[in-house]
Scaffold this motif. Structure first.
Motif, PDB file in Angstrom:
ATOM      1  N   GLN A 180       0.818  -1.214   0.000  1.00  0.00           N
ATOM      2  CA  GLN A 180       0.000   0.000   0.000  1.00  0.00           C
ATOM      3  C   GLN A 180       0.846   1.256   0.000  1.00  0.00           C
ATOM      4  O   GLN A 180       0.347   2.337   0.330  1.00  0.00           O
ATOM      5  N   GLU A 181       2.136   1.120  -0.331  1.00  0.00           N
ATOM      6  CA  GLU A 181       3.033   2.268  -0.196  1.00  0.00           C
ATOM      7  C   GLU A 181       2.613   3.416  -1.089  1.00  0.00           C
ATOM      8  O   GLU A 181       2.529   4.579  -0.657  1.00  0.00           O
ATOM      9  N   ALA A 182       2.337   3.100  -2.365  1.00  0.00           N
ATOM     10  CA  ALA A 182       2.032   4.166  -3.319  1.00  0.00           C
ATOM     11  C   ALA A 182       0.811   4.951  -2.870  1.00  0.00           C
ATOM     12  O   ALA A 182       0.782   6.189  -2.907  1.00  0.00           O
ATOM     13  N   GLN A 183      -0.186   4.242  -2.400  1.00  0.00           N
ATOM     14  CA  GLN A 183      -1.414   4.883  -1.960  1.00  0.00           C
ATOM     15  C   GLN A 183      -1.181   5.750  -0.724  1.00  0.00           C
ATOM     16  O   GLN A 183      -1.656   6.876  -0.632  1.00  0.00           O
ATOM     17  N   ALA A 184      -0.396   5.222   0.219  1.00  0.00           N
ATOM     18  CA  ALA A 184      -0.200   5.960   1.463  1.00  0.00           C
ATOM     19  C   ALA A 184       0.623   7.213   1.248  1.00  0.00           C
ATOM     20  O   ALA A 184       0.436   8.218   1.927  1.00  0.00           O
ATOM     21  N   MET A 185       1.516   7.158   0.270  1.00  0.00           N
ATOM     22  CA  MET A 185       2.402   8.306   0.085  1.00  0.00           C
ATOM     23  C   MET A 185       1.837   9.347  -0.858  1.00  0.00           C
ATOM     24  O   MET A 185       2.448  10.402  -1.041  1.00  0.00           O
ATOM     25  N   ALA A 186       0.698   9.064  -1.438  1.00  0.00           N
ATOM     26  CA  ALA A 186       0.207   9.916  -2.517  1.00  0.00           C
ATOM     27  C   ALA A 186       0.091  11.374  -2.102  1.00  0.00           C
ATOM     28  O   ALA A 186       0.442  12.277  -2.869  1.00  0.00           O
ATOM     29  N   ASP A 187      -0.360  11.626  -0.867  1.00  0.00           N
ATOM     30  CA  ASP A 187      -0.614  13.001  -0.470  1.00  0.00           C
ATOM     31  C   ASP A 187       0.589  13.713   0.129  1.00  0.00           C
ATOM     32  O   ASP A 187       0.503  14.882   0.482  1.00  0.00           O
ATOM     33  N   LEU A 188       1.693  12.998   0.264  1.00  0.00           N
ATOM     34  CA  LEU A 188       2.838  13.621   0.921  1.00  0.00           C
ATOM     35  C   LEU A 188       3.568  14.547  -0.042  1.00  0.00           C
ATOM     36  O   LEU A 188       3.523  14.354  -1.265  1.00  0.00           O
ATOM     37  N   PRO A 189       4.267  15.567   0.471  1.00  0.00           N
ATOM     38  CA  PRO A 189       5.026  16.468  -0.412  1.00  0.00           C
ATOM     39  C   PRO A 189       6.209  15.744  -1.038  1.00  0.00           C
ATOM     40  O   PRO A 189       6.668  14.711  -0.533  1.00  0.00           O
ATOM     41  N   LEU A 190       6.729  16.323  -2.109  1.00  0.00           N
ATOM     42  CA  LEU A 190       7.824  15.678  -2.846  1.00  0.00           C
ATOM     43  C   LEU A 190       9.089  15.544  -2.009  1.00  0.00           C
ATOM     44  O   LEU A 190       9.903  14.655  -2.238  1.00  0.00           O
ATOM     45  N   ALA A 191       9.250  16.456  -1.038  1.00  0.00           N
ATOM     46  CA  ALA A 191      10.467  16.415  -0.215  1.00  0.00           C
ATOM     47  C   ALA A 191      10.578  15.095   0.530  1.00  0.00           C
ATOM     48  O   ALA A 191      11.678  14.696   0.933  1.00  0.00           O
ATOM     49  N   ALA A 192       9.447  14.391   0.722  1.00  0.00           N
ATOM     50  CA  ALA A 192       9.471  13.125   1.442  1.00  0.00           C
ATOM     51  C   ALA A 192      10.259  12.064   0.692  1.00  0.00           C
ATOM     52  O   ALA A 192      10.644  11.054   1.271  1.00  0.00           O
ATOM     53  N   LEU A 193      10.496  12.290  -0.613  1.00  0.00           N
ATOM     54  CA  LEU A 193      11.160  11.259  -1.419  1.00  0.00           C
ATOM     55  C   LEU A 193      12.683  11.315  -1.384  1.00  0.00           C
ATOM     56  O   LEU A 193      13.330  10.601  -2.128  1.00  0.00           O
ATOM     57  N   ARG A 194      13.280  12.135  -0.545  1.00  0.00           N
ATOM     58  CA  ARG A 194      14.737  12.279  -0.453  1.00  0.00           C
ATOM     59  C   ARG A 194      15.323  12.716  -1.794  1.00  0.00           C
ATOM     60  O   ARG A 194      16.289  12.136  -2.284  1.00  0.00           O
ATOM     61  N   LEU A 195      14.704  13.727  -2.430  1.00  0.00           N
ATOM     62  CA  LEU A 195      15.202  14.201  -3.729  1.00  0.00           C
ATOM     63  C   LEU A 195      16.324  15.208  -3.526  1.00  0.00           C
ATOM     64  O   LEU A 195      16.487  15.772  -2.452  1.00  0.00           O
TER      65      LEU A 195
END
Lengths: 516, 264
Positions: A180-195
């Motif tokens: 369920q990772e994709a679904q749970a992360m959908a609303d998080l800001p992009l900074a959460a992805l360690r970019l």
């Protein structure tokens, strides 16, 4: 100008962040309670280039509108009684390393530091030991609370998702089912992805804010615009690409063990086992390039009682002969009882020890110069405090001029004023003194119920009190004389006071030391 | 008729010298002895100096603290010269610590050459001394004790010859009248040191100290007694100048005569 009003813009205008009067409710309460709890707002700052930048702010400071990334001068202008402290990134990372080591020793074999402020624990197959994931999270939070940390935990199928949810999720403990990772992360800001910061900036320019915005985009243009790393991070978070955790490896103290076929109890057999253990240990120490400063022998008896024997070394050593001799000295402290079944030899405290040039081969003298083995041996016999060297201490007052140092340090000498070879523990009062004031040695005096007539004398050597120690020594003065009595006895005596000024002393005479 | 053995033949030639030689071989007396540099003294010592692998006992001539200080300085000077020869450390073992290190530095025993070991009892001190002797990495060992019986001194003597390290055993006074050297011991030499009045200087100062150095007993030699000048900054002793070579002591009549002649 378009970017000004975005949700991802973290540095808001400070006056907007002030709580408004109407409909305050929870926010108002929390502000009050934080202020009552924490008192002064505190921020940590780090000097970057020409200015001090806030790296972290306490909840009070956050409520007052101070944000990490602000300049300290700005923050001080906004909040008058701001407590500013220096950030210590090195100490922080050291603490995080220790936490990771603790995790690796207690909770899971695979743990590592994640970023500047997080830990990754691979909990696969370990949480049942602690009563399930939810209970483990509660225990972990309680543990960290005892240490004084507030923590947020997310358990997810991939490290990327856990990283994102722990930092940007909506509660302190997030438990995510697998897949369920994709679904749970959908609303998080992009900074959460360690970019990378550049990727974040360009994403903001394209109007991409949430992770869900990236899902429908075609991969090739995404990679071209935001970099290949962004795509990789996205795949890792969704579990399409594996992301291994590099675990921290705790350095283990060297330990060797011998299990014995039959219990032993005679000194000869115990010595033999110890010597075998030491031989094994020396090989191990040699491989790692370390030397032992302390060696701990644990002998487990038949009745399960462990007997401990500890040997310290004043310098790192892996000399088998020396270690055996040290254990031989302590062997009497071991009580074998009905017999010893198992013996362990561990090195709780070690230091790096490289190869050394052998001086003895080049030396023509038959004797070695290395004192460390002897010092260890005598320390084992007489105790730690019994062995010392004396070094000079910067003080003119004779009884304070020496200080004890450990045997392997290098001492410094004293100035070459005439000094006695033995010093009385306390200066002893002389009676019946006849002396010409102010600067002659006494003609006669009585010491320990014996009269002495002085035939020659040197002095005075004036020594002032140390006013920085006590008020009594502010004006105190001693005039030291070296005198010889009629029978050839040579004394070191002094008079309190300089004989002119009454503040400097009461003109009493004292014996302080003896010359040969 | 039995032939005369070579030993008996050589005995006939110079019996005492040959016997000494044989004794020296059996006892393993080493040749590494430290001469005092004073011909009068070295000549009378059987080993030509202080033996570098033996036990030597020292005591103060009386129980007064002055003689005690003189004896301490005497053996500190010997230890300093041993340390200067080999560039090694001296270990000083004692029970009560009342030494003053700046004073020891002034006879050449600097702080970098000196390692102190403090035991609780005399037995501890003797054990520390034996350990230090057997290790063999020290220039010299000094031990201060009040009691050491024949067994203990025998052990120490063996340890000293094993480790090729000299032991200077300082016997402190226990009672006022009883000399600590009166008890039997297996030391190579036994010394008794006392203070003497120093030579008067022409000005009112204290001159170089003089000591009464008495060799009470030595193996293979005779006792003797000498008056010597105290250790200098390197621990060396000296013979006092013969009375004919001394500087004239100030005499009141001379001063008065000169004052009168000046006035006249």
């Amino acid at each position: 100008m378009r970017e000004m009003g975005r949700r991802s813009e973290h540095a808001e205008h400070p006056f907007k962040a002030m709580p408004s009067d109407e409909g305050c409710g929870g926010a108002c309460l929390s502000t009050l309670s934080w202020a009552a709890l924490w008192g002064k707002p505190t921020v940590l700052v780090l000097r970057t280039g020409q200015r001090d930048v806030i790296t972290a702010a306490c909840p009070v400071a956050l409520d007052l509108g101070l944000r990490p990334g602000m300049v300290v001068a700005h923050a001080r202008a906004l909040v008058a009684d701001l407590d500013v402290k220096d950030a210590e990134p090195d100490a922080d990372s050291a603490l995080l390393d220790r936490l990771a080591l603790h995790a690796a020793r207690h909770w899971t074999p695979t743990a590592s530091v994640s970023g500047e402020n997080g830990l990754w624990l691979d909990l696969t197959g370990t949480t049942h030991l602690f009563g399930g994931e939810r209970r483990f999270c509660r225990r972990l939070l309680a543990f960290l609370k005892r240490l004084g940390f507030t923590a947020r935990i997310a358990i997810a199928g991939t490290p990327g998702a856990a990283h994102a949810l722990a930092r940007f999720g909506d509660s302190d403990v997030v438990l995510l089912e697998a897949g369920q990772e994709a679904q749970a992360m959908a609303d998080l800001p992009l900074a959460a992805l360690r970019l990378e910061p550049e990727a974040l900036a360009s994403a903001a320019r394209f109007g991409l804010e949430r992770i869900a915005d990236l899902y429908p985009m075609p991969r090739a243009p995404l990679a071209r615009r935001l970099g290949l790393k962004t795509v990789e991070r996205l795949d890792q978070a969704r579990g399409l690409v594996a992301e291994p955790i590099m675990p921290v490896v705790a350095t283990e103290a060297p330990i060797v063990t011998r299990h014995l076929l039959e219990p032993i109890g005679t000194p000869e057999s115990i010595t033999q086992v110890i010597s075998d253990l030491v031989d094994d240990l020396v090989v191990m120490l040699l491989e790692r390039g370390i030397g032992a400063r302390m060696v701990l022998l644990t002998a487990v008896r038949v009745d399960g009682e462990p007997q401990r024997l500890e040997v310290g070394a004043s310098r790192a050593t892996r000399d088998a002969r020396h270690l055996k001799r040290m254990f031989g000295l302590r062997l009497a402290q071991l009580e074998p009882g009905l017999g010893i079944e198992t013996m362990h030899l561990a090195v709780p405290y070690h230091e790096p020890l490289g190869a050394e040039a052998i001086g003895a081969l080049l030396e023509t003298s038959r004797k070695g110069h290395d004192l460390a083995p002897l010092v260890d041996q005598m320390t084992a016999r007489a105790g730690e405090a019994a062995l010392f060297r004396l070094s000079s201490h910067e003080s003119d007052v004779p009884e304070r001029a020496t200080t004890r140092i450990t045997p392997l340090k290098t001492p410094t000498g004293w100035p070459s004023w005439k000094r006695p070879v033995r010093l009385l523990r306390r200066p002893e009062l002389l009676t019946n003194v006849v002396a010409l004031m102010p600067d002659h040695p006494p003609r006669r005096f009585t010491w320990r119920r014996q009269d002495y007539r002085v035939v020659a004398g040197d002095g005075p050597e004036r020594i002032h009190g140390e006013w920085w120690r006590t008020g009594r020594e502010k004006w105190a003065t001693r005039d030291y004389f070296r005198v010889e009595a009629e029978g050839g006895q040579r004394f070191w005596l002094f008079r309190r006071g300089d004989g002119v000024d009454a503040d400097t002393g009461d003109l009493s005479w004292h014996m302080h030391g003896l010359f040969g | 008729m039995p032939l005369p053995s070579p030993l008996s033949a050589s005995l006939a030639a110079n019996p005492v010298a040959k016997l000494r030689e044989a004794l020296a071989q059996t006892h393993g007396i080493s040749s590494c002895s430290l001469p005092f540099g004073i011909g009068l003294m070295d000549k009378r010592l059987a080993t030509g100096g202080v033996d570098g692998a033996g036990l030597h006992e020292f005591a103060a001539a009386s129980s007064s603290l002055n003689d005690d200080a003189a004896a301490t300085l005497f053996l500190a000077g010997i230890a300093a010269r041993f340390a200067a020869n080999t560039g090694q450390t001296v270990c000083w073992a004692m029970t009560t610590f009342d030494l003053y290190a700046p004073g020891l530095e002034q006879v050449g025993l600097g702080p970098e050459k000196l390692l102190y070991a403090q035991g609780r009892k005399d037995v501890d001190v003797l054990a520390i001394a034996e350990d230090a002797l057997r290790d063999g990495s020290l220039a010299c060992v000094i031990a201060e004790v009040k009691t050491a019986d024949m067994t203990a001194t025998r052990r120490l003597q063996l340890a000293a010859s094993d480790g090729q390290t000299p032991l200077l055993l300082y016997r402190r006074h226990r009672a006022r009248e009883r000399c600590p050297l009166s008890s039997p011991s297996s030391a190579m030499t036994r010394w008794r040191i006392g203070c003497m009045p120093s030579e008067r200087l022409p000005w009112p100062g204290v001159g170089r100290a003089h000591w009464q150095v008495e060799l009470v007993r030595q193996r293979n030699g005779d006792p003797f007694s000498l008056e010597l000048e105290a250790c200098d900054a390197k621990g060396r002793l000296a013979l006092p100048a013969a009375s004919g070579d001394r500087a004239a002591a100030p005499r009141r009549t001379d001063a008065r005569n000169s004052a009168i002649s000046r006035a006249a």
